[in-house]
Each structure stands twice: as structure tokens, then as C-alpha cells.
Design a protein around this motif. Structure first.
Motif, mmCIF file in Angstrom:
data_model
loop_
_atom_site.group_PDB
_atom_site.id
_atom_site.type_symbol
_atom_site.label_atom_id
_atom_site.label_comp_id
_atom_site.label_asym_id
_atom_site.label_seq_id
_atom_site.Cartn_x
_atom_site.Cartn_y
_atom_site.Cartn_z
ATOM 1 N N GLY A 110 9.839 4.034 5.392
ATOM 2 C CA GLY A 110 8.506 3.460 5.207
ATOM 3 C C GLY A 110 7.407 4.389 5.679
ATOM 4 O O GLY A 110 6.390 4.574 4.994
ATOM 5 N N LEU A 111 7.594 4.985 6.838
ATOM 6 C CA LEU A 111 6.599 5.914 7.372
ATOM 7 C C LEU A 111 6.505 7.164 6.498
ATOM 8 O O LEU A 111 5.407 7.670 6.244
ATOM 9 N N ALA A 112 7.639 7.640 6.005
ATOM 10 C CA ALA A 112 7.621 8.814 5.115
ATOM 11 C C ALA A 112 6.813 8.510 3.853
ATOM 12 O O ALA A 112 5.999 9.332 3.412
ATOM 13 N N ALA A 113 7.014 7.319 3.283
ATOM 14 C CA ALA A 113 6.271 6.935 2.074
ATOM 15 C C ALA A 113 4.781 6.799 2.366
ATOM 16 O O ALA A 113 3.945 7.283 1.594
ATOM 17 N N ALA A 114 4.436 6.145 3.469
ATOM 18 C CA ALA A 114 3.026 5.969 3.831
ATOM 19 C C ALA A 114 2.356 7.328 4.059
ATOM 20 O O ALA A 114 1.245 7.574 3.574
ATOM 21 N N ASP A 115 3.029 8.200 4.774
ATOM 22 C CA ASP A 115 2.501 9.535 5.044
ATOM 23 C C ASP A 115 2.283 10.292 3.728
ATOM 24 O O ASP A 115 1.248 10.908 3.518
ATOM 25 N N TYR A 116 3.259 10.202 2.835
ATOM 26 C CA TYR A 116 3.158 10.908 1.557
ATOM 27 C C TYR A 116 1.979 10.411 0.722
ATOM 28 O O TYR A 116 1.194 11.215 0.216
ATOM 29 N N VAL A 117 1.839 9.103 0.560
ATOM 30 C CA VAL A 117 0.739 8.607 -0.284
ATOM 31 C C VAL A 117 -0.610 8.908 0.353
ATOM 32 O O VAL A 117 -1.568 9.223 -0.354
ATOM 33 N N CYS A 118 -0.686 8.836 1.674
ATOM 34 C CA CYS A 118 -1.964 9.136 2.344
ATOM 35 C C CYS A 118 -2.367 10.591 2.160
ATOM 36 O O CYS A 118 -3.555 10.903 2.052
ATOM 37 N N GLU A 119 -1.404 11.479 2.115
ATOM 38 C CA GLU A 119 -1.705 12.903 1.972
ATOM 39 C C GLU A 119 -1.863 13.359 0.523
ATOM 40 O O GLU A 119 -2.453 14.403 0.277
ATOM 41 N N ASN A 120 -1.337 12.592 -0.430
ATOM 42 C CA ASN A 120 -1.277 13.093 -1.801
ATOM 43 C C ASN A 120 -2.030 12.291 -2.859
ATOM 44 O O ASN A 120 -2.104 12.726 -4.004
ATOM 45 N N TYR A 121 -2.569 11.156 -2.515
ATOM 46 C CA TYR A 121 -3.306 10.351 -3.492
ATOM 47 C C TYR A 121 -4.787 10.326 -3.095
ATOM 48 O O TYR A 121 -5.163 9.641 -2.154
ATOM 49 N N ASP A 122 -5.596 11.076 -3.833
ATOM 50 C CA ASP A 122 -7.022 11.186 -3.523
ATOM 51 C C ASP A 122 -7.775 9.877 -3.735
ATOM 52 O O ASP A 122 -8.782 9.626 -3.081
ATOM 53 N N ASP A 123 -7.296 9.054 -4.650
ATOM 54 C CA ASP A 123 -7.999 7.813 -4.969
ATOM 55 C C ASP A 123 -7.452 6.603 -4.203
ATOM 56 O O ASP A 123 -7.697 5.456 -4.563
ATOM 57 N N LEU A 124 -6.757 6.872 -3.112
ATOM 58 C CA LEU A 124 -6.139 5.807 -2.332
ATOM 59 C C LEU A 124 -7.196 4.949 -1.651
ATOM 60 O O LEU A 124 -8.105 5.440 -0.999
ATOM 61 N N GLU A 125 -7.089 3.629 -1.860
ATOM 62 C CA GLU A 125 -7.998 2.681 -1.237
ATOM 63 C C GLU A 125 -7.325 1.902 -0.106
ATOM 64 O O GLU A 125 -7.924 1.679 0.942
ATOM 65 N N GLU A 126 -6.084 1.475 -0.360
ATOM 66 C CA GLU A 126 -5.363 0.652 0.614
ATOM 67 C C GLU A 126 -3.881 0.977 0.590
ATOM 68 O O GLU A 126 -3.317 1.272 -0.463
ATOM 69 N N VAL A 127 -3.251 0.864 1.773
ATOM 70 C CA VAL A 127 -1.800 0.938 1.896
ATOM 71 C C VAL A 127 -1.380 -0.277 2.704
ATOM 72 O O VAL A 127 -1.867 -0.502 3.800
#
Length: 128
Positions: A110-127
Motif C-alpha cells: 500500500g505504501l509503495a503504491a501511494a508513494d508511486y502515485v504521489c511521485e508520478n501523477y501530476d494531476d493527482l488530487e486525492e489518495v
């Protein structure tokens, strides 16, 4: 972009009643809850062993799109494990404090996925 990371613990019941539309749903390890997902996050060898054993028993577990480390990708390809394995993670560790002592532990899926999306998705609004 809204992302939901769904684990296998009791907190995944919160997702069931959630009315939010997510752009990406990531489940962890071998999901037991039956929620639809876009991909599965796997970072530990124990999960690889379960998948390999399922193939040996002729009851393969196919998790579809799988986010993993490079070593897991190589192992999956070598053993012809089902799924679409994507080696997108770098092995990472985090330092936590237990009883006034600092301990270094590997990221869980779970932490690996959260870390990945936070670092790689510029349009991220919420996790979630």
C-alpha cells in the motif's frame, strides 16, 4: 485524478460504502474482498510464492495488471506467473519509531503504491 488504494485489512470495508468515483483503484497483494481494481500492488516475496503455488496446483491466480519491483518482475517472468507484471517500484525503506527505538522497514504494498502515485501523477488530487 482521484486514487483509491484498497488493502486487505478491516479498513477495506470503508471502500464498500464509498460513493466517490475514482480514476485509479489499486488493490494490494492477493485481494480477498472482490472489489474491482485497475491494478494490484505486490512488493513481498510471500505473495509471489502464493501465486507460484497456485500455478503448481493448476489453479492460477491472475491479478491482471501488477505493479512490482524489478526483482519480482524477473522472478515472475522466469516462472511464467500469470498477470501483466510492471516493474515500476524501486525498493524503499522507511524508518519508524518503536518504543523509543528507530527501526528501518521495507515499504508494504500500500505504501509503495501511494508513494508511486504521489511521485508520478501530476494531476493527482486525492489518495484514499
Amino acid at each position: 485524478m482521484k486514487v483509491c488504494i484498497i488493502g486487505n485489512g478491516p479498513s477495506n470495508s470503508l471502500y464498500k460504502n464509498n460513493k466517490i468515483e475514482y480514476d485509479l483503484k489499486v488493490c494490494c497483494n492477493i485481494p480477498q474482498h472482490g472489489y474491482k481494481r485497475d491494478c494490484t500492488s505486490i512488493v513481498d516475496d510471500r505473495t509471489l510464492k502464493i501465486i507460484k503455488r497456485s500455478v503448481e496446483l493448476n489453479k492460477p491466480v491472475n491479478l491482471g495488471q501488477i505493479w512490482c519491483h524489478q526483482d519480482m518482475y524477473k522472478h515472475a517472468k522466469k516462472n511464467k506467473l500469470p498477470g501483466i507484471w510492471n516493474p515500476i517500484y524501486e525498493p524503499r525503506r522507511i524508518v519508524i519509531k518503536i518504543n523509543e527505538r528507530k527501526v528501518s522497514v521495507d515499504y508494504n504494498s500500500g505504501l509503495a503504491a501511494a508513494d508511486y502515485v504521489c511521485e508520478n501523477y501530476d494531476d493527482l488530487e486525492e489518495v484514499h
